[in-house]
Design a protein around this motif. Sequence first.
Motif, PDB file in Angstrom:
ATOM      1  N   LYS A 162      16.758  -4.830  -6.482  1.00 11.79           N
ATOM      2  CA  LYS A 162      15.817  -3.730  -6.912  1.00 11.79           C
ATOM      3  C   LYS A 162      14.302  -3.941  -7.243  1.00 11.79           C
ATOM      4  N   ILE A 163      13.930  -5.393  -7.903  1.00  9.47           N
ATOM      5  CA  ILE A 163      12.733  -5.744  -8.214  1.00  9.47           C
ATOM      6  C   ILE A 163      12.071  -6.117  -6.743  1.00  9.47           C
ATOM      7  N   LEU A 164      12.796  -6.601  -5.894  1.00 10.40           N
ATOM      8  CA  LEU A 164      12.024  -6.996  -4.649  1.00 10.40           C
ATOM      9  C   LEU A 164      11.741  -5.388  -3.847  1.00 10.40           C
ATOM     10  N   TYR A 165      12.719  -4.410  -3.883  1.00  9.71           N
ATOM     11  CA  TYR A 165      12.427  -3.316  -3.084  1.00  9.71           C
ATOM     12  C   TYR A 165      11.360  -2.598  -3.807  1.00  9.71           C
ATOM     13  N   THR A 166      11.232  -2.578  -5.328  1.00  5.81           N
ATOM     14  CA  THR A 166      10.197  -1.940  -5.778  1.00  5.81           C
ATOM     15  C   THR A 166       8.913  -2.603  -5.786  1.00  5.81           C
ATOM     16  N   THR A 167       8.903  -4.100  -5.862  1.00  5.35           N
ATOM     17  CA  THR A 167       7.652  -4.732  -5.445  1.00  5.35           C
ATOM     18  C   THR A 167       7.049  -4.402  -4.077  1.00  5.35           C
ATOM     19  N   GLU A 168       7.891  -4.486  -3.110  1.00 10.52           N
ATOM     20  CA  GLU A 168       7.383  -4.194  -1.826  1.00 10.52           C
ATOM     21  C   GLU A 168       6.859  -2.914  -1.537  1.00 10.52           C
ATOM     22  N   LEU A 169       7.374  -1.788  -2.277  1.00  9.69           N
ATOM     23  CA  LEU A 169       6.906  -0.474  -2.240  1.00  9.69           C
ATOM     24  C   LEU A 169       5.301  -0.410  -3.004  1.00  9.69           C
ATOM     25  N   ILE A 170       5.451  -1.258  -4.052  1.00  2.07           N
ATOM     26  CA  ILE A 170       4.096  -0.957  -4.587  1.00  2.07           C
ATOM     27  C   ILE A 170       2.953  -1.852  -3.784  1.00  2.07           C
ATOM     28  N   ARG A 172       2.778  -2.089  -0.640  1.00  2.00           N
ATOM     29  CA  ARG A 172       2.528  -1.430   0.552  1.00  2.00           C
ATOM     30  C   ARG A 172       1.428  -0.489   0.264  1.00  2.00           C
ATOM     31  N   ASN A 173       1.557   0.018  -1.065  1.00  2.66           N
ATOM     32  CA  ASN A 173       0.706   0.943  -1.493  1.00  2.66           C
ATOM     33  C   ASN A 173      -0.452   0.500  -1.889  1.00  2.66           C
ATOM     34  N   LEU A 174      -0.663  -0.741  -2.484  1.00  2.00           N
ATOM     35  CA  LEU A 174      -1.766  -1.012  -2.802  1.00  2.00           C
ATOM     36  C   LEU A 174      -2.846  -1.455  -1.727  1.00  2.00           C
ATOM     37  N   PHE A 175      -2.235  -2.326  -0.735  1.00  2.00           N
ATOM     38  CA  PHE A 175      -2.812  -2.476   0.425  1.00  2.00           C
ATOM     39  C   PHE A 175      -2.934  -1.826   1.462  1.00  2.00           C
ATOM     40  N   MET A 180      -7.576  -5.056   7.584  1.00  2.00           N
ATOM     41  CA  MET A 180      -7.561  -5.037   8.934  1.00  2.00           C
ATOM     42  C   MET A 180      -6.079  -4.793   9.755  1.00  2.00           C
ATOM     43  N   PHE A 181      -5.319  -5.566   9.369  1.00  2.00           N
ATOM     44  CA  PHE A 181      -3.815  -5.266   9.999  1.00  2.00           C
ATOM     45  C   PHE A 181      -2.831  -5.237   8.603  1.00  2.00           C
ATOM     46  N   ALA A 182      -1.713  -4.655   8.685  1.00  2.00           N
ATOM     47  CA  ALA A 182      -0.983  -4.322   7.847  1.00  2.00           C
ATOM     48  C   ALA A 182       0.047  -5.583   7.778  1.00  2.00           C
ATOM     49  N   PRO A 183       0.286  -6.163   6.818  1.00  2.00           N
ATOM     50  CA  PRO A 183       1.017  -7.397   6.689  1.00  2.00           C
ATOM     51  C   PRO A 183       2.475  -7.238   6.937  1.00  2.00           C
ATOM     52  N   THR A 184       3.469  -8.253   7.125  1.00  2.00           N
ATOM     53  CA  THR A 184       4.710  -8.263   7.275  1.00  2.00           C
ATOM     54  C   THR A 184       5.429  -8.882   5.925  1.00  2.00           C
ATOM     55  N   TYR A 185       6.601  -8.234   5.734  1.00  2.00           N
ATOM     56  CA  TYR A 185       7.329  -8.433   4.502  1.00  2.00           C
ATOM     57  C   TYR A 185       8.607  -8.983   4.608  1.00  2.00           C
ATOM     58  N   GLU A 186       8.844 -10.268   3.935  1.00  2.00           N
ATOM     59  CA  GLU A 186      10.182 -11.113   3.947  1.00  2.00           C
ATOM     60  C   GLU A 186      10.447 -11.057   2.172  1.00  2.00           C
ATOM     61  N   VAL A 224       4.639 -12.160   1.599  1.00  2.00           N
ATOM     62  CA  VAL A 224       3.670 -11.257   2.586  1.00  2.00           C
ATOM     63  C   VAL A 224       2.875 -12.058   3.649  1.00  2.00           C
ATOM     64  N   ILE A 225       3.174 -11.717   4.803  1.00  2.00           N
ATOM     65  CA  ILE A 225       2.579 -12.556   5.769  1.00  2.00           C
ATOM     66  C   ILE A 225       1.364 -11.734   6.459  1.00  2.00           C
ATOM     67  N   PHE A 226       0.280 -12.449   6.500  1.00  2.00           N
ATOM     68  CA  PHE A 226      -0.962 -11.660   6.996  1.00  2.00           C
ATOM     69  C   PHE A 226      -1.241 -12.368   8.422  1.00  2.00           C
ATOM     70  N   TYR A 227      -2.105 -11.618   9.138  1.00  2.00           N
ATOM     71  CA  TYR A 227      -2.480 -12.116  10.490  1.00  2.00           C
ATOM     72  C   TYR A 227      -3.868 -12.646  10.855  1.00  2.00           C
ATOM     73  N   ASN A 228      -4.602 -12.722   9.497  1.00  2.00           N
ATOM     74  CA  ASN A 228      -5.813 -13.445   9.267  1.00  2.00           C
ATOM     75  C   ASN A 228      -6.004 -14.042   8.044  1.00  2.00           C
ATOM     76  N   ALA A 229      -7.054 -14.789   7.779  1.00  2.39           N
ATOM     77  CA  ALA A 229      -7.061 -15.558   6.438  1.00  2.39           C
ATOM     78  C   ALA A 229      -7.963 -14.405   5.408  1.00  2.39           C
TER      79      ALA A 229
END
Length: 360
Positions: A162-170, A172-175, A180-186, A224-229
């Motif tokens: 549940k904390i993983l699901y909640t953290t990802e939602l937060i 996604r909303n923050l970013f 420039m590009f939406a990150p990927t989440y694992e 959280v995986i970004f496509y540039n630094a």
Amino acid sequence: MKNIFNKNLNTILIIDDDCESLRESYSFAAKQNGFELIAYESINKGIEYINENENKIAAVLLDLSFSPGKYEGVDALETIKNTYSLLPVIILTGGVSADELNTAITCIRNGAFHYIKKDFLEMPSLFNILKIAISQYLEKMESERYNSLKEEFQAKIIFYDKILYTTELILRNLFADKLMFAPTYEKRVKEFNSFYNKLKQKEETEGFIDDPFSRIIDIAGIRVIFYNAADLQIAIEILKSSDDFIDVKDGGVLTADDKSKIDGYRATHFDIKLNPSKRLNLVEYIGLSDIPCEIQLKTIFAHSWSKVHHALSYKEIDSTKLSIEDHDRLNIDFVEAAKKLESIEQKITDICEKYYPGAK
């Protein structure tokens, strides 16, 4: 009841009406074997000592008979075992009558580890028996702790998910609309054995950890995986200024654990809990107040490096077991790959900042 797993086993407790004589006889051998002797002539005082010093006692030497024709040690054994079922108790017998020996054997059936005849006692034999008893005691304690933590771990899994699901939602909303590009989440929750092995490794240097679920704070982890630094750095600053989370260590604002300079690995970590003043009063966050989560921020280049490096170097997949020489060469190859990836990462970041609309 005190935590039965946190033990410093260095005391042998003697409960015997002739305790002073026994302590004098056993003291030298006890010291040679690394034990302290504590002795009481009264069963009540001996049991009181156990209740107050449970985490020190390695074993109990309990007299079978405290008065002629009576076997008070039988009831004493039952009292000890009812509360401290794993604690090894060795029965001491002073007589050789068939009745006394049969009673001593009955004690073994009722949970005593062994019985010893005091008149025929040899110190090496006694302490060999004690060492075997204590060794088995430690094994049983370890097994019981393992099973107890596993049961607690399984009960908490729903909250780590549940904390993983909640953290990802937060996140996604923050970013949203800020990168420039939406990150990927694992996301992942550690397997129990991985958690337990990490706990044991920490205890080798830190000593016994009383509350491992508070000490091991990366049971739940989100990468959280970004496509540039450039996007990664923006995300770091967004997290630092957010009041959605608090830092696990001090409950204050988030502090970054910057590992971005480690060749290849290159990541920034945040150890978080939900901010109780902002979210925990809502129904959907029930049960999450004490559940930590590790947020790891990486570029896709560093992610690729660490993913492959971890698989080849640490997981020891059957098809990739390496000799020592090959393992050394693998490390050299990864160091070279890290430098090239970091160069590519910088070039991609420069291109993004140069050509992406609205980029600085």
